[in-house]
Enzyme design. Structure first.
Site, PDB file in Angstrom:
ATOM      1  N   HIS A  91       0.794  -1.170   0.111  1.00  0.00           N
ATOM      2  CA  HIS A  91       0.017   0.000  -0.042  1.00  0.00           C
ATOM      3  C   HIS A  91       0.807   1.351   0.029  1.00  0.00           C
ATOM      4  CE1 HIS A  91      -2.994   2.796   2.317  1.00  0.00           C
ATOM      5  NE2 HIS A  91      -3.002   2.933   1.192  1.00  0.00           N
ATOM      6  N   GLU A  94       2.407   1.839  -3.263  1.00  0.00           N
ATOM      7  CA  GLU A  94       1.393   2.360  -4.184  1.00  0.00           C
ATOM      8  C   GLU A  94       1.203   4.014  -4.126  1.00  0.00           C
ATOM      9  OE1 GLU A  94      -2.658   3.928  -3.035  1.00  0.00           O
ATOM     10  OE2 GLU A  94      -3.141   1.924  -3.138  1.00  0.00           O
ATOM     11  N   HIS A  95       1.273   4.528  -2.874  1.00  0.00           N
ATOM     12  CA  HIS A  95       1.475   5.917  -2.535  1.00  0.00           C
ATOM     13  C   HIS A  95       2.698   6.552  -3.244  1.00  0.00           C
ATOM     14  CE1 HIS A  95      -1.659   6.937   0.516  1.00  0.00           C
ATOM     15  NE2 HIS A  95      -2.055   5.680   0.215  1.00  0.00           N
ATOM     16  N   GLU A 172      -5.123   6.731   6.722  1.00  0.00           N
ATOM     17  CA  GLU A 172      -6.200   5.715   6.267  1.00  0.00           C
ATOM     18  C   GLU A 172      -6.012   4.870   7.095  1.00  0.00           C
ATOM     19  OE1 GLU A 172      -5.374   4.406   2.332  1.00  0.00           O
ATOM     20  OE2 GLU A 172      -4.527   6.413   1.720  1.00  0.00           O
TER      21      GLU A 172
HETATM   22 ZN   LIG Z   1      -3.820   4.677   0.257  1.00  0.00          ZN
END
Ligand SMILES: [Zn+2]
Length: 408
Positions: A91, A94-95, A172
């Site tokens: 994750h 991905e950022h 998040e």
């Molecule tokens: Zn995210």
């Protein structure tokens, strides 16, 4: 003191009648999985699938009426493959990926470009997949693709942005942890023992960072180098252009993503059902719900998707025919809704078949009897086997759905 406003009972067991498939590696039947693209008669767009020389699989959708163009690229790796030293890595990467590339090094360049051209971009990371996407005005599609594809060829992964993105990931996490969906999902995974699905997801400031034997930046680069290989990527493009032109664009922008020829990461860990199954869990939700869930862990039976075994079982469990649990329990005033659904690859090599029961106050007092009624019904389904009458009902209903499929 926090008032407990509801309970949820989760019984984890194997629903062996649901699938005879012991593992996901069972070869699909050729007649069921063909290369021919089947399109709804209600869909007049033109389609084409192809595999580029670097093994990226591509699907093209040409729609002269498309108001925007769009692209998505998925990588067959996700949270299940995070290194335990940096949980949330898939994750976090991905950022980091969006922050710039060799040819487009400006960290805000991509989002500025999107804003200027009526576009939007996003991405998500799940257990076994990371998916990136954007849409944009038709006349900016070309440059959009060029910028987008470059993330998968030469990302900067700037170490000086580590803190900023770690905090974004942490935000998040702290938002999601309040959600009942995530609490319940965590409980279900908690019962899976050593299986990789039983791990911390998303990532936060505690799991992502420099540690004694692990540098976050180095592990980010390593993760990218290891898993971001064209042979586990898939691309989808839609635009107002003719198919032939779209094919040229797919070749131009995606064929030079590096093929590291890696084996697609999978999960093979076997569950010990003596420990994982037969549990009753009480959970105090944040929202005001009265709910009971029977959660069955099933073998991943995606290879049988064309035969719809999960749909068949869920159909029988959810229906309201006389004598069905939904009808009996509703007549008693115990349940307001009873539904069943399956997610066969939820945990990689395992999935979940879930019976969800919304309870009345009276139902809350009779949960044992409700569970017994449903379990008896499941026994009956196992004993009776597949009834072609119900199978045909499901087939007719799915055929109709497909025939009048709305354009997505
Ligand atoms: Zn995210």
């Amino acid at each position: 003191m926090k008032k407990i406003i509801g309970f949820s009972a989760i019984a984890l067991a194997v629903l062996s009648g649901c699938s005879n498939t012991a593992s996901v590696s069972v070869a699909p039947q050729a007649s069921l999985l063909s290369d021919t693209l089947v399109v709804s008669p209600n869909d007049n767009r033109e389609y084409k699938t192809l595999k580029l020389a670097n093994y990226i699989e591509v699907i093209l959708v040409s729609d002269p009426g498309a108001e925007k163009s769009a692209a998505a690229l998925s990588v067959g790796v996700g949270l299940l493959h995070d290194p335990m030293s940096q949980q949330g890595m898939a994750h976090y990467l991905e950022h980091m990926l969006f922050l710039g590339t060799d040819r487009y090094p400006d960290t805000k360049g991509y989002s500025d470009f999107m804003t200027k051209n009526g576009g939007a971009h996003n991405a998500y990371t799940w257990l076994d997949i990371t998916n990136y996407m954007f849409k944009i005005n038709n006349d900016a599609f070309d440059e959009g693709l060029d910028r987008f594809a470059d993330f998968f060829k030469a990302p900067k992964l700037y170490p000086e942005y580590t803190d900023k993105e770690k905090n974004a990931v942490n935000a998040e996490w702290s938002m999601r942890r309040e959600m009942d969906f995530f609490g319940q999902f965590k409980l279900a995974r908690k019962m899976m023992g050593d299986h990789p699905a039983n791990r911390f997801l998303i990532g936060n400031l505690e799991t992502l960072g420099d540690k004694e034997n692990s540098s976050l930046h180095k592990e980010t680069v390593d993760f990218y180098n290891k898993y971001y290989s064209s042979n586990i990527m898939k691309v989808a493009l839609i635009s107002n252009l003719p198919i032939a032109e779209m094919e040229q664009k797919a070749q131009k922008y995606f064929a030079d993503i590096k093929n590291k020829n890696i084996e697609k990461p999978t999960v093979t860990a076997k569950l010990d059902f003596d420990n994982a199954g037969g549990k009753r869990v009480f959970y105090a939700p944040n929202e005001d719900v009265k709910q009971l869930q029977l959660d069955f862990t099933i073998a991943n039976n995606n290879s049988e998707f064309a035969l719809k075994p999960n749909r068949f079982v869920a159909y029988l469990l959810s229906n309201e025919m006389p004598g069905s649990p939904a009808q009996l329990l509703r007549d008693k005033g115990w349940v307001s809704q009873l539904s069943a659904s399956a997610a066969p690859n939820q945990y990689g090599n395992y999935g979940s078949l879930n019976v969800n029961v919304e309870l009345t106050d009276e139902g809350m007092k009779n949960r044992d009897e409700i569970v017994a009624t449903i379990m008896q019904y499941i026994d009956l389904i196992k004993k009776e086997g597949v009834d072609s009458k119900y199978f045909n009902e499901i087939r007719t209903s799915l055929n109709n759905q497909f025939k009048f499929l709305e354009k997505g």
